[in-house]
Motif scaffolding. Structure first.
Motif, PDB file in Angstrom:
ATOM      1  N   THR A 229       0.834  -1.198   0.000  1.00 66.00           N
ATOM      2  CA  THR A 229       0.000   0.000   0.000  1.00 66.00           C
ATOM      3  C   THR A 229       0.872   1.251   0.000  1.00 66.00           C
ATOM      4  OG1 THR A 229      -0.158  -0.132   2.424  1.00 66.00           O
ATOM      5  CG2 THR A 229      -1.938  -1.134   1.145  1.00 66.00           C
ATOM      6  N   SER A 230       2.071   1.147   0.591  1.00 65.60           N
ATOM      7  CA  SER A 230       3.010   2.266   0.580  1.00 65.60           C
ATOM      8  C   SER A 230       3.465   2.587  -0.841  1.00 65.60           C
ATOM      9  CB  SER A 230       4.223   1.948   1.455  1.00 65.60           C
ATOM     10  OG  SER A 230       5.170   2.999   1.422  1.00 65.60           O
ATOM     11  N   ASP A 231       3.648   1.549  -1.674  1.00 65.54           N
ATOM     12  CA  ASP A 231       4.010   1.768  -3.080  1.00 65.54           C
ATOM     13  C   ASP A 231       2.942   2.605  -3.779  1.00 65.54           C
ATOM     14  OD1 ASP A 231       6.401   0.313  -2.985  1.00 65.54           O
ATOM     15  OD2 ASP A 231       5.368  -1.581  -3.402  1.00 65.54           O
ATOM     16  N   LEU A 232       1.692   2.306  -3.517  1.00 61.73           N
ATOM     17  CA  LEU A 232       0.599   3.041  -4.153  1.00 61.73           C
ATOM     18  C   LEU A 232       0.500   4.457  -3.614  1.00 61.73           C
ATOM     19  CD1 LEU A 232      -2.181   0.287  -4.364  1.00 61.73           C
ATOM     20  CD2 LEU A 232      -0.499   0.964  -6.087  1.00 61.73           C
ATOM     21  N   GLU A 233       0.776   4.627  -2.340  1.00 58.91           N
ATOM     22  CA  GLU A 233       0.748   5.967  -1.755  1.00 58.91           C
ATOM     23  C   GLU A 233       1.833   6.863  -2.347  1.00 58.91           C
ATOM     24  OE1 GLU A 233       1.164   5.283   2.377  1.00 58.91           O
ATOM     25  OE2 GLU A 233      -0.887   4.528   2.662  1.00 58.91           O
ATOM     26  N   GLN A 234       2.991   6.275  -2.684  1.00 64.00           N
ATOM     27  CA  GLN A 234       4.112   7.042  -3.225  1.00 64.00           C
ATOM     28  C   GLN A 234       4.050   7.187  -4.750  1.00 64.00           C
ATOM     29  OE1 GLN A 234       7.784   5.308  -1.749  1.00 64.00           O
ATOM     30  NE2 GLN A 234       6.913   5.061   0.297  1.00 64.00           N
ATOM     31  N   ALA A 235       3.124   6.506  -5.386  1.00 63.29           N
ATOM     32  CA  ALA A 235       3.029   6.542  -6.846  1.00 63.29           C
ATOM     33  C   ALA A 235       2.608   7.926  -7.333  1.00 63.29           C
ATOM     34  CB  ALA A 235       2.021   5.505  -7.325  1.00 63.29           C
ATOM     35  N   GLU A 236       3.038   8.262  -8.545  1.00 61.17           N
ATOM     36  CA  GLU A 236       2.610   9.510  -9.174  1.00 61.17           C
ATOM     37  C   GLU A 236       1.210   9.370  -9.756  1.00 61.17           C
ATOM     38  OE1 GLU A 236       5.644  10.378 -12.085  1.00 61.17           O
ATOM     39  OE2 GLU A 236       7.124   9.482 -10.734  1.00 61.17           O
ATOM     40  N   GLU A 237       0.955   8.217 -10.372  1.00 61.92           N
ATOM     41  CA  GLU A 237      -0.346   7.967 -10.999  1.00 61.92           C
ATOM     42  C   GLU A 237      -0.713   6.498 -10.806  1.00 61.92           C
ATOM     43  OE1 GLU A 237      -0.695   9.459 -14.998  1.00 61.92           O
ATOM     44  OE2 GLU A 237       0.657  11.157 -14.602  1.00 61.92           O
ATOM     45  N   VAL A 238      -2.008   6.235 -10.707  1.00 59.55           N
ATOM     46  CA  VAL A 238      -2.533   4.883 -10.540  1.00 59.55           C
ATOM     47  C   VAL A 238      -3.714   4.716 -11.481  1.00 59.55           C
ATOM     48  CG1 VAL A 238      -3.601   3.230  -8.943  1.00 59.55           C
ATOM     49  CG2 VAL A 238      -1.825   4.783  -8.110  1.00 59.55           C
ATOM     50  N   PHE A 239      -3.854   3.534 -12.063  1.00 59.44           N
ATOM     51  CA  PHE A 239      -5.034   3.271 -12.887  1.00 59.44           C
ATOM     52  C   PHE A 239      -5.421   1.800 -12.787  1.00 59.44           C
ATOM     53  CE2 PHE A 239      -1.319   3.153 -15.780  1.00 59.44           C
ATOM     54  CZ  PHE A 239      -1.395   1.838 -16.260  1.00 59.44           C
ATOM     55  N   LEU A 240      -6.692   1.530 -13.059  1.00 60.50           N
ATOM     56  CA  LEU A 240      -7.191   0.165 -13.133  1.00 60.50           C
ATOM     57  C   LEU A 240      -7.168  -0.277 -14.587  1.00 60.50           C
ATOM     58  CD1 LEU A 240     -10.288   0.344 -10.744  1.00 60.50           C
ATOM     59  CD2 LEU A 240      -7.901  -0.210 -10.189  1.00 60.50           C
ATOM     60  N   ILE A 241      -7.106  -1.593 -14.802  1.00 60.99           N
ATOM     61  CA  ILE A 241      -7.119  -2.150 -16.155  1.00 60.99           C
ATOM     62  C   ILE A 241      -8.309  -3.094 -16.260  1.00 60.99           C
ATOM     63  CG2 ILE A 241      -5.846  -3.399 -17.932  1.00 60.99           C
ATOM     64  CD1 ILE A 241      -3.273  -2.758 -16.358  1.00 60.99           C
ATOM     65  N   ASP A 242      -9.294  -2.686 -17.039  1.00 63.64           N
ATOM     66  CA  ASP A 242     -10.499  -3.477 -17.271  1.00 63.64           C
ATOM     67  C   ASP A 242     -10.441  -4.033 -18.690  1.00 63.64           C
ATOM     68  OD1 ASP A 242     -13.395  -3.674 -18.412  1.00 63.64           O
ATOM     69  OD2 ASP A 242     -13.699  -3.650 -16.248  1.00 63.64           O
ATOM     70  N   ASN A 243     -10.747  -5.306 -18.864  1.00 64.20           N
ATOM     71  CA  ASN A 243     -10.572  -5.932 -20.168  1.00 64.20           C
ATOM     72  C   ASN A 243     -11.519  -5.389 -21.230  1.00 64.20           C
ATOM     73  OD1 ASN A 243      -8.841  -7.879 -21.460  1.00 64.20           O
ATOM     74  ND2 ASN A 243     -10.674  -9.110 -21.816  1.00 64.20           N
ATOM     75  N   ALA A 244     -12.618  -4.778 -20.818  1.00 58.01           N
ATOM     76  CA  ALA A 244     -13.552  -4.191 -21.784  1.00 58.01           C
ATOM     77  C   ALA A 244     -13.446  -2.673 -21.839  1.00 58.01           C
ATOM     78  CB  ALA A 244     -14.992  -4.598 -21.455  1.00 58.01           C
TER      79      ALA A 244
END
Length: 285
Positions: A229-244
């Motif tokens: 969770t610390s990796d995500l907190e320090q990330a610049e951007e986050v996104f989900l990947i949906d197959n559709a």
């Protein structure tokens, strides 16, 4: 009028028609469920999606229908028939269910119309959170929907209670491995990180193409076994990947807020790949 039909074992039925009696519903739970995107009556990245469908059936020892050949011609044909019947000529989300039938394996296809544009990015960022009320077990079904089905149900109820649009789930060791019906990626110092196969997360077919799109956009792309969770907190951007739906940028996880500039650069490359029919079979991870 658009919509209203499903395709069950090659025959059309009204979507509101009762296809199973109460004691037959267990058969749906004993099968697999996969979904993918169509544009202009064609399955995007058909070869990769069909290979994933075949792998999912093998994982639960479900025999493919006899007329499901190596190239996936029947699936392509049936999807086209379903889209035409529903008048979904532009873009669609097709869900395929394969499950034990009375005489072999049954196939149920459903479809819904979605915004066209070869995986357009969502206009409004998603607000999501970390799910801490359960962890994913380590099984041979990890890469498939069947391995996460019931945990997703619990996490979806939690997301609704928090007024969140998705949740990041953890594996049995406590590391982030997937979203509800999605995988995810995050960008840190111009490197795109995605969960590796060892992370035990749900594997989205489109992740392979997202990784290649990131490289084309000038980023390094790496799989990571342990994402905290610390990796995500320090990330610049986050996104989900949906197959559709494709890449869905995340505005915030909990109280943390993110940008979307670099994510959009990856989306543009992914869209070009999806529009290029040659790339359907040539995209490499």
């Amino acid at each position: 009028m658009k919509g209203g039909f499903v395709l069950y074992n090659g025959k059309f039925f009204r979507a509101d028609e009762k296809l199973f009696s109460g004691d037959e519903l267990f058969r749906l739970e004993a099968g697999i469920k996969v979904w993918f995107r169509t544009e202009d009556n064609e399955i995007l990245f058909h070869g990769q999606n069909y290979a994933y469908l075949c792998a999912a059936t093998r994982a639960i020892n479900l025999i493919l229908p006899e007329d499901f050949d190596l190239g996936g011609a029947r699936l392509r044909r049936d999807v086209s028939r379903l889209l035409n019947k529903n008048k979904f000529y532009l873009a669609g989300r097709v869900v395929a269910y394969l499950f034990p039938g009375v005489n072999g394996t049954d196939v149920l296809l459903t479809a819904e119309e979605i915004p066209r544009g070869f995986f357009p990015m969502n206009e409004n960022g998603l607000l999501i959170d970390i799910f801490n009320e359960g962890r994913k077990s380590d099984t041979v079904m990890n890469p498939y929907e069947t391995g996460s089905r019931f945990l997703w149900m619990i996490a979806a109820a939690k997301a609704q209670s928090l007024n969140r649009q998705n949740m990041i789930l953890k594996n049995h060791a406590g590391f982030c491995c997937e979203g509800i019906g999605t995988s995810f990626g995050y960008i840190h110092e111009n490197v795109l990180y995605i969960p590796s196969e060892k992370s035990e997360g749900y594997r989205v077919v489109l992740t392979e193409m997202v990784r290649e799109a990131a490289r084309q956009a000038g980023f390094l792309a790496a799989e990571k076994d342990e994402i905290s969770t610390s990796d995500l907190e320090q990330a610049e951007e986050v996104f989900l990947i949906d197959n559709a739906l494709g890449i869905q940028w995340v505005l915030g996880i909990g109280n943390r807020r993110y940008y979307s500039t670099k994510t959009f650069e990856i989306v543009k490359k992914l869209q070009l790949m999806a529009q290029n029919k040659k790339a359907f079979s040539n995209a490499k991870g």
